[in-house]
Enzyme design. Sequence first.
Site, PDB file in Angstrom:
ATOM      1  N   CYS A  79      -4.851  18.728 -15.508  1.00  0.00           N
ATOM      2  CA  CYS A  79      -4.425  18.752 -14.063  1.00  0.00           C
ATOM      3  C   CYS A  79      -5.117  18.697 -13.582  1.00  0.00           C
ATOM      4  CB  CYS A  79      -3.593  20.191 -13.772  1.00  0.00           C
ATOM      5  SG  CYS A  79      -3.463  20.230 -11.957  1.00  0.00           S
ATOM      6  N   ASP A  86      -1.121  20.589 -19.081  1.00  0.00           N
ATOM      7  CA  ASP A  86      -0.245  19.598 -18.716  1.00  0.00           C
ATOM      8  C   ASP A  86      -0.173  19.931 -20.297  1.00  0.00           C
ATOM      9  OD1 ASP A  86      -0.033  20.107 -15.974  1.00  0.00           O
ATOM     10  OD2 ASP A  86      -0.941  18.033 -15.435  1.00  0.00           O
TER      11      ASP A  86
END
Length: 176
Positions: A79, A86
């Site tokens: 991220c 992520d």
Amino acid sequence: MPTTDSPADRLDAFHQEALENTRASLAHMARYGIEPEGRVALFLPPDARQAEVHRMPYTHAARQRVVYTTEPGEFTALCPFSGLPDSGTVRVEYVPGSWLLELKSLKYYLLSWRHIGAAQEDITALLFEDLMGWLDDPDRLVVTTDYTVRGGIHTVCTVDSREQGRGGAAGGDGAA
């Protein structure tokens, strides 16, 4: 005698590239009034991803649908707002034209995203663009990323060549 960088030299270069990219990303976010929350960690830009997936010729008249799906959590990127990972699944579905993707090379390509910071939607679009380039002329290509829930929001992104005006949108019947 050619010089080879030591592991420490490569680590320093990686760290410097990540530092410069993270600073540039923070400046970009600040222009839009976005302040990262939590801890900020270093990440690489999307252009640091693996540059090629090998391919093999597809020489059959039969139209077939090929689907590759990663295991849950196997695909990760970072991220850009927090540096947190992520993770999720990537699903690639295509009807080959002239080419097939070579699986080991595809696996390394997907793993190359691990230290890259980008929005989930941007990553999905980049995966699609890269794969479309390597496949060259698929009758259809659909790339879907299905991310693990974060903050109570489940994100699924899909780019479908039939919605792009190329790769089977004109004249293709959509059947596999």
